[in-house]
Write an enzyme that holds these catalytic residues in place. Structure first.
Site, PDB file in Angstrom:
ATOM      1  N   CYS A  11       0.842  -1.197   0.000  1.00  0.00           N
ATOM      2  CA  CYS A  11       0.000   0.000   0.000  1.00  0.00           C
ATOM      3  C   CYS A  11       0.882   1.253   0.000  1.00  0.00           C
ATOM      4  O   CYS A  11       2.099   1.174   0.168  1.00  0.00           O
ATOM      5  CB  CYS A  11      -0.920   0.006   1.214  1.00  0.00           C
ATOM      6  SG  CYS A  11      -0.051   0.179   2.792  1.00  0.00           S
ATOM      7  N   CYS A  14       3.022   1.695   3.170  1.00  0.00           N
ATOM      8  CA  CYS A  14       4.162   0.772   3.256  1.00  0.00           C
ATOM      9  C   CYS A  14       5.272   1.185   2.298  1.00  0.00           C
ATOM     10  O   CYS A  14       6.456   1.119   2.643  1.00  0.00           O
ATOM     11  CB  CYS A  14       3.704  -0.652   2.972  1.00  0.00           C
ATOM     12  SG  CYS A  14       2.540  -1.273   4.218  1.00  0.00           S
TER      13      CYS A  14
END
Length: 80
Positions: A11, A14
């Site tokens: 994502c 991250c």
């Protein structure tokens, strides 16, 4: 320091954590690979329940938040 790992599912949060860790390692001149790990089995085996997470030499040092580049540098300095 042998290995820096950033754990997450890919994502934006991250990937931001990964970028900040890479920037911090470069700024500090740390010659260790930065690896992104998205394998849930590996995360579970390491006890990671919140992502993004960061591990240095197999030890989880941060989980569940995105460090700024400065925060990541402070974490990495402890292990340099």
């Amino acid at each position: 320091m042998k290995l820096i790992q950033v754990f997450g599912m890919g994502c934006a949060r991250c990937r931001e954590a990964e970028n900040n860790v890479r920037e911090a390692a470069a700024r500090l001149g740390i010659d260790a690979p930065v690896e992104f790990v998205g394998d849930l089995k590996v995360m579970a085996a390491m006890g990671i329940i919140g992502t993004p997470a960061i591990a240095v030499d197999g030890k989880v040092v941060l989980a569940g938040s995105v460090p700024s580049a400065a925060q990541a540098a402070a974490l990495l300095e402890k292990f340099a």
